[in-house]
Design a protein around this motif. Structure first.
Motif, PDB file in Angstrom:
ATOM      1  N   GLN A 165      -8.408  -4.110  -4.378  1.00 23.69           N
ATOM      2  CA  GLN A 165      -8.637  -2.713  -4.753  1.00 23.69           C
ATOM      3  C   GLN A 165      -8.571  -1.800  -3.536  1.00 23.69           C
ATOM      4  N   VAL A 166      -8.848  -2.368  -2.378  1.00 20.82           N
ATOM      5  CA  VAL A 166      -8.878  -1.564  -1.164  1.00 20.82           C
ATOM      6  C   VAL A 166      -7.882  -2.124  -0.148  1.00 20.82           C
ATOM      7  N   CYS A 167      -7.097  -1.254   0.431  1.00 19.32           N
ATOM      8  CA  CYS A 167      -6.132  -1.684   1.424  1.00 19.32           C
ATOM      9  C   CYS A 167      -6.862  -2.187   2.674  1.00 19.32           C
ATOM     10  N   CYS A 224       0.840  -1.195   0.000  1.00 20.12           N
ATOM     11  CA  CYS A 224       0.000   0.000   0.000  1.00 20.12           C
ATOM     12  C   CYS A 224       0.875   1.246   0.000  1.00 20.12           C
ATOM     13  N   GLY A 264      -7.816   1.098   4.362  1.00 14.57           N
ATOM     14  CA  GLY A 264      -9.112   1.221   3.706  1.00 14.57           C
ATOM     15  C   GLY A 264      -9.123   2.112   2.488  1.00 14.57           C
ATOM     16  N   ARG A 265      -7.963   2.576   2.078  1.00 15.24           N
ATOM     17  CA  ARG A 265      -7.907   3.431   0.898  1.00 15.24           C
ATOM     18  C   ARG A 265      -8.053   2.608  -0.380  1.00 15.24           C
ATOM     19  N   ARG A 266      -8.591   3.241  -1.397  1.00 13.16           N
ATOM     20  CA  ARG A 266      -8.798   2.570  -2.671  1.00 13.16           C
ATOM     21  C   ARG A 266      -7.778   3.034  -3.693  1.00 13.16           C
ATOM     22  N   GLY A 267      -7.255   2.085  -4.467  1.00 21.66           N
ATOM     23  CA  GLY A 267      -6.356   2.423  -5.562  1.00 21.66           C
ATOM     24  C   GLY A 267      -4.924   2.696  -5.122  1.00 21.66           C
ATOM     25  N   THR A 268      -4.563   2.308  -3.908  1.00 18.93           N
ATOM     26  CA  THR A 268      -3.218   2.583  -3.419  1.00 18.93           C
ATOM     27  C   THR A 268      -2.322   1.354  -3.460  1.00 18.93           C
TER      28      THR A 268
END
Ligand SMILES: [Zn+2]
Length: 52
Positions: A22-24, A6, A28-32
């Motif tokens: 898609q989500v850490c 991430c 909880g972030r998306r796209g990272t």
């Protein structure tokens, strides 16, 4: 096994499924998430995700 990293929080993990996460799961972030050890992919992601 593919490991993911991430770029937002630095959390590393190995997903148990074949699907690309898609989500850490940590922050909880998306796209990272990027594949660990893939510096070029990381650069590409950062370029696309340039939101400040
Ligand atoms: Zn994270």
């Amino acid at each position: 096994m593919t490991r993911y990293y991430c770029t937002a929080c630095g959390y590393k993990f190995e997903p148990k499924t074949d699907r690309v996460p898609q989500v850490c799961p940590y922050c909880g972030r998306r796209g990272t998430l990027v594949k660990e050890g893939s510096a070029q992919d990381l650069l590409n992601e950062l370029d696309e995700m340039d939101d400040g």
